[in-house]
Each structure stands twice: as C-alpha cells, then as structure tokens.
Design an enzyme around this catalytic site. Sequence first.
Site, short mmCIF file in Angstrom:
data_model
loop_
_atom_site.label_atom_id
_atom_site.label_comp_id
_atom_site.label_asym_id
_atom_site.label_seq_id
_atom_site.Cartn_x
_atom_site.Cartn_y
_atom_site.Cartn_z
NE ARG A 1 2.04 -4.81 11.20
CZ ARG A 1 3.18 -4.67 10.53
NH1 ARG A 1 4.32 -5.08 11.07
NH2 ARG A 1 3.18 -4.12 9.35
NE ARG B 1 7.60 -1.93 6.50
CZ ARG B 1 6.28 -2.02 6.58
NH1 ARG B 1 5.52 -1.55 5.63
NH2 ARG B 1 5.72 -2.58 7.64
CE LYS C 1 -2.06 -1.15 3.87
NZ LYS C 1 -1.38 -2.42 4.20
NE ARG D 1 -5.11 -1.65 9.52
CZ ARG D 1 -3.97 -1.02 9.27
NH1 ARG D 1 -3.94 0.01 8.47
NH2 ARG D 1 -2.86 -1.47 9.79
NE ARG E 1 5.72 0.03 10.17
CZ ARG E 1 4.61 -0.14 9.45
NH1 ARG E 1 4.50 0.45 8.27
NH2 ARG E 1 3.63 -0.89 9.88
P1 AP5 Z 1 4.81 -1.52 2.05
O1 AP5 Z 1 4.45 -0.77 0.83
O2 AP5 Z 1 5.48 -0.81 3.17
O3 AP5 Z 1 3.51 -2.34 2.57
P2 AP5 Z 1 2.18 -1.82 3.26
O4 AP5 Z 1 1.03 -2.48 2.57
O5 AP5 Z 1 2.17 -0.33 3.34
O6 AP5 Z 1 2.35 -2.51 4.67
P3 AP5 Z 1 2.27 -1.91 6.14
O7 AP5 Z 1 3.06 -2.84 7.02
O8 AP5 Z 1 2.61 -0.46 6.19
O9 AP5 Z 1 0.78 -2.12 6.43
P4 AP5 Z 1 0.12 -2.15 7.81
O10 AP5 Z 1 -1.29 -2.11 7.39
O11 AP5 Z 1 0.50 -3.27 8.69
O12 AP5 Z 1 0.75 -0.88 8.58
P5 AP5 Z 1 0.20 0.55 8.91
O13 AP5 Z 1 1.33 1.48 8.94
O14 AP5 Z 1 -0.99 0.86 8.08
O15 AP5 Z 1 5.73 -2.76 1.61
C1 AP5 Z 1 6.30 -3.62 2.56
C2 AP5 Z 1 7.71 -4.02 2.12
O16 AP5 Z 1 7.63 -4.76 0.92
C3 AP5 Z 1 8.63 -2.82 1.81
O17 AP5 Z 1 9.93 -3.15 2.22
C4 AP5 Z 1 8.57 -2.69 0.28
O18 AP5 Z 1 9.80 -2.18 -0.24
C5 AP5 Z 1 8.37 -4.15 -0.12
N1 AP5 Z 1 7.58 -4.27 -1.36
C6 AP5 Z 1 6.44 -3.60 -1.69
N2 AP5 Z 1 5.99 -4.02 -2.89
C7 AP5 Z 1 6.85 -5.01 -3.31
C8 AP5 Z 1 6.91 -5.85 -4.46
N3 AP5 Z 1 5.98 -5.77 -5.44
N4 AP5 Z 1 7.92 -6.75 -4.55
C9 AP5 Z 1 8.86 -6.84 -3.56
N5 AP5 Z 1 8.86 -6.08 -2.45
C10 AP5 Z 1 7.86 -5.17 -2.32
O19 AP5 Z 1 -0.34 0.34 10.39
C11 AP5 Z 1 0.54 0.11 11.48
C12 AP5 Z 1 -0.25 0.06 12.78
O20 AP5 Z 1 -0.90 1.34 13.00
C13 AP5 Z 1 -1.40 -0.95 12.84
O21 AP5 Z 1 -0.93 -2.22 13.23
C14 AP5 Z 1 -2.33 -0.31 13.86
O22 AP5 Z 1 -1.87 -0.53 15.17
C15 AP5 Z 1 -2.22 1.16 13.55
N6 AP5 Z 1 -3.20 1.65 12.57
C16 AP5 Z 1 -2.95 2.16 11.33
N7 AP5 Z 1 -4.09 2.51 10.72
C17 AP5 Z 1 -5.09 2.22 11.59
C18 AP5 Z 1 -6.50 2.34 11.52
N8 AP5 Z 1 -7.13 2.83 10.44
N9 AP5 Z 1 -7.22 1.94 12.61
C19 AP5 Z 1 -6.63 1.45 13.70
N10 AP5 Z 1 -5.30 1.31 13.82
C20 AP5 Z 1 -4.53 1.68 12.78
MG MG Z 2 2.29 1.08 4.92
#
Ligand code: AP5
Ligand code: MG
Length: 217
Positions: free
Chosen positions: A171, A127, A13, A88, A160
């Site tokens: 997660r 990552r 994402k 979410r 992270r």
């Molecule tokens: P990346 O693009 O970083 O993946 P992502 O989908 O953004 O994954 P996240 O871990 O950020 O998602 P998440 O939903 O767990 O975290 P968030 O910050 O939202 O890619 C990942 C890796 O893969 C990178 O190294 C990239 O280079 C690599 N990659 C990407 N595409 C690739 C490809 N095609 N091939 C190879 N490699 C690739 O949330 C974190 C925390 O915040 C949650 O756990 C929760 O506690 C809280 N939170 C956030 N939003 C909410 C909400 N709305 N409600 C409640 N709590 C929330």
């Molecule tokens: Mg992300």
Amino acid sequence: MRIVFLGAPGSGKGTQAQRLTADFSMVQLSTGDLLREAVRAGTPLGLQAKKRMDAGELVSDDIVLALIREKLGSPELRGGFILDGFPRNVSQAQALEPVLAETGQRIDAVVLIDVDLDILMKRLTGRRTCSVTGKLLNIHFSPQAEIDACLQAGGELLQRADDNEQTIGNRLRVYREQTEPLVQHYQRAGQLRVVDGEGTADEVYARLVNALGLRAK
Ligand code: AP5
Ligand code: MG
C-alpha cells in the site's frame, strides 16, 4: 466546506475526518470504508474489490467512481463533505471535476496530512476499530481510557484485513507511485494545504482546523 484529504496509509485521514464530522456539519466519504462495506455485504462489486484490497493494490477507477458518483448527488452532503481516500490517482482527480460540476459543487481545499514513512508502519499494525462505536483506535497510541471505553461498551477491537506488514508495504508503494503525484497536481492548481501529521491526534487536529480556517470547538 468541501475537502479532499490526501495522505499515505496511516497518516490519519480517517481519524481526523471522524473529528471534523463530530465538530462541524460535514459528512465523511471514505472510499475505503464504502469498499469494505461492499466486501462485508458480499455484493458482486465487493467480491471484485476484495482481491485488490487484500493485495494492497488500488481497486479499478470504474468501481470507485461509481461509488463516489452515487454518493455525491445525495442531499445529506449539503453541509459539506470530506473525501477521504479519493481521488487516489490523477485520472480519478480528473474524473471528479465533471461529477462535481454536474451537481454545482467544487472543492474548497485539498489537505495533505504529512507523516514520515517510518511512523506509518507502527500506526497501521497497531490500528483497531471499535466494533460498537466505529472509533479508530491504536494499541500503541490510544489512551487506555479510550480502549477501555470500547471494551466496557461490549465492543471488540477489530483489525483490518489489509493491516499486515506485507500488504502495508505494498500500500505504501502504491501510494508513492500512484497517489503522491496528486500533491503536485493540486499544488499547481493552488488548492493544496499541507498539515504536519506527526504528534498526537489532538495536535494534528488543531493544526488542521487552523489550516482550514475553521473555528476550533
Ligand atoms: P487512520 O486515521 O486510520 O489512517 P488513514 O490515513 O485513514 O489510513 P488508511 O490505512 O485508512 O489509509 P489507506 O489509504 O491505506 O486505506 P483506505 O481505507 O483508504 O490512522 C491509522 C492508525 O493510526 C489508527 O490506529 C489511528 O488511531 C492511529 N493514529 C492516527 N493519527 C495518529 C496520531 N496523530 N498519533 C498516533 N496515532 C495516530 O483504502 C483501503 C484500500 O481500499 C486501498 O488499498 C484500495 O485497495 C482501496 N481503495 C480505497 N480508496 C480507493 C480509491 N479511491 N481508488 C482505488 N482503490 C481504493
Ligand atoms: Mg482510513
């Protein structure tokens, strides 16, 4: 365009949002990034959120909605936005509607970035984020030239706090239990587009641009 990105942790994402915002006049709104900023700043909200994030659990809807409500009113979003990691759960999706309506906006597309679970662990443990450019990198998948570019600019490769195996496992469970029902929710509303999130980031980007009906840059 106003877009919601759905997808498991590690589905890409953030990576794809960084690309879209570089090529089109859209702003990325990542609730994860906003919460991590609050944690770094040590605000009361950040302190409250940190425990939940470290455990891989969702932060309370109230906190996240307050962050989103504040941002969605901002004039810099006029060119469009990508909601990355929000909504979410179904109650956040329901709460989003009136917030958008207040500002005369609506969502144009919901994109599910679809990736098999076994690939996600490697993406997440590998990552890193460049401390200088903020670019998302991966020690297993990024071209060496991209990693070198960060280091040569004096950057560090930051990991992270929630990218450890135990928290990642939680997660992924939370995603399956609380976020995945949104796929059906948006499918029923006729808003869902599914993009295959496997293959290189370039390949996924090409599919995404195509699914959104945008012209590749
Ligand atoms: P990346 O693009 O970083 O993946 P992502 O989908 O953004 O994954 P996240 O871990 O950020 O998602 P998440 O939903 O767990 O975290 P968030 O910050 O939202 O890619 C990942 C890796 O893969 C990178 O190294 C990239 O280079 C690599 N990659 C990407 N595409 C690739 C490809 N095609 N091939 C190879 N490699 C690739 O949330 C974190 C925390 O915040 C949650 O756990 C929760 O506690 C809280 N939170 C956030 N939003 C909410 C909400 N709305 N409600 C409640 N709590 C929330
Ligand atoms: Mg992300």
